[in-house]
Design an enzyme around this catalytic site. Structure first.
Site, short mmCIF file in Angstrom:
data_model
loop_
_atom_site.label_atom_id
_atom_site.label_comp_id
_atom_site.label_asym_id
_atom_site.label_seq_id
_atom_site.Cartn_x
_atom_site.Cartn_y
_atom_site.Cartn_z
N CYS A 73 0.72 -1.14 -0.06
CA CYS A 73 0.04 0.08 -0.06
C CYS A 73 0.87 1.32 -0.13
O CYS A 73 1.66 1.35 0.92
CB CYS A 73 -0.77 0.15 1.03
SG CYS A 73 -1.91 1.21 1.40
N CYS A 203 -5.11 6.29 -4.19
CA CYS A 203 -4.44 4.90 -4.26
C CYS A 203 -3.09 4.92 -4.54
O CYS A 203 -2.99 5.52 -5.78
CB CYS A 203 -5.21 3.79 -5.07
SG CYS A 203 -4.52 2.42 -5.05
N1 LIG Z 1 -6.22 -2.53 -2.44
C1 LIG Z 1 -4.79 -2.93 -2.63
C2 LIG Z 1 -3.87 -2.41 -1.37
C3 LIG Z 1 -3.66 -1.10 -1.13
C4 LIG Z 1 -3.28 -0.20 -2.03
C5 LIG Z 1 -3.69 1.05 -1.85
N2 LIG Z 1 -4.45 1.64 -0.70
C6 LIG Z 1 -2.37 1.85 -2.00
O1 LIG Z 1 -2.27 3.27 -1.36
O2 LIG Z 1 -1.44 1.73 -2.73
C7 LIG Z 1 -4.58 -4.42 -2.83
O3 LIG Z 1 -5.21 -4.95 -2.43
O4 LIG Z 1 -4.19 -4.56 -3.94
#
Ligand SMILES: N[C@H](CCC[C@H](N)C(=O)O)C(=O)O
Length: 267
Positions: A73, A203
């Protein structure tokens, strides 16, 4: 059992953060989903545990709001680095282990609860080009589709259809990014996140994936992108000799401690 927790957000992507160095917190799926529940629990897109690491200053474990442990993340990495700063771990540059390897975080600015953090991301040796989209892994898997106007995209329904459709469902799913080119080195991105099963305000690995896919398809020599997201602005910088493989990838943006508290963990 009373559990101390901290709430952080990075460009609107928000997280429950636990200091796991005592080892007392067991991240069962039901427990993590409860803590991330926006009505019955604290509420967050995900949960992170800061733990000891044999080689680096600390270790980061990341869990999505659905309770499942997941991949890297980017916004979380920036927030956990600020959390480490608040705990007095490490100096202006911190090194920690994530699920995808060792990350370096530079605290560009820290003022009380707020900070500006530059997070080193993994190299991206290649981007898969398909008809109508790109697919790449920036620590988490990302589908990237270019659109004329991100504001007109029904991100929830179109994102869910891609995330649960083939070929992605069989492989554990993907995050889904819709990207609008604003100008050379400037994009606007909206993301449907796997494991949140909803659009998030930002994200980090998605912003990174979107910038690298734009660099690949545009052929532009620009190596630093401004990425406007619903929750604010992130920056993605990288090196690339050939415009198709990427190294020294750095995700920069704001991080903030929102509050801290204690919660009775009945489950
Ligand atoms: N939901 C994503 C992980 C968190 C990614 C996101 N919150 C970031 O800031 O990179 C997954 O399961 O692939």
């Amino acid at each position: 059992m009373k559990q101390r927790f901290y709430k952080y957000e990075g460009a609107g992507n928000d997280f429950v953060v636990i200091d796991g160095r005592t080892g007392g917190f067991i991240p069962g799926r039901e427990r993590v989903a409860f803590l991330c529940d926006r009505r019955r629990g604290i509420g967050a897109d995900g949960l992170m545990i800061l733990g000891h690491d044999p080689e680096q200053q600390f270790r980061m474990r990341y869990f999505n709001a659905d309770g499942g442990e997941s991949t890297m993340c980017g916004n979380g990495g920036r927030c956990i680095a600020l959390f480490a700063e608040h705990l007095g771990i490490g100096g202006a540059t911190k090194r920690f282990t994530g699920i995808d390897g060792v990350h370096e975080a530079r605290m560009l600015e820290v003022e009380g609860d707020r900070g500006e953090v530059a997070l080193g991301m993994i190299d991206v040796p290649e981007i898969d080009r398909h008809d109508g989209y790109c697919f790449l892994n920036t620590g988490s898997p990302h589908y990237v589709e270019f659109v004329e106007d991100v504001r007109s995209v029904d991100v929830c329904s179109r994102g869910a259809a891609v995330r649960w459709g083939e070929p992605f469902a069989a492989g554990g799913g993907t995050n889904v990014n819709f990207v609008e080119r604003v100008g050379d080195g400037h994009i606007r991105v909206r993301t449907f996140e796997r494991g949140v099963e909803d659009e998030t305000l930002a994200c980090g690995t998605g912003a990174t994936a979107s910038a690298l896919a734009t660099a690949l398809l545009s052929g532009s020599p620009v190596r630093r992108y401004r990425v406007d997201v619903e929750g604010g602005t992130l920056f993605v910088a990288f090196e690339s000799a050939d415009g198709s493989s990427f190294s020294h990838v750095v995700l920069t943006g704001p991080a903030k401690k929102v509050f801290e508290g204690e919660i009775d963990l009945k489950i």
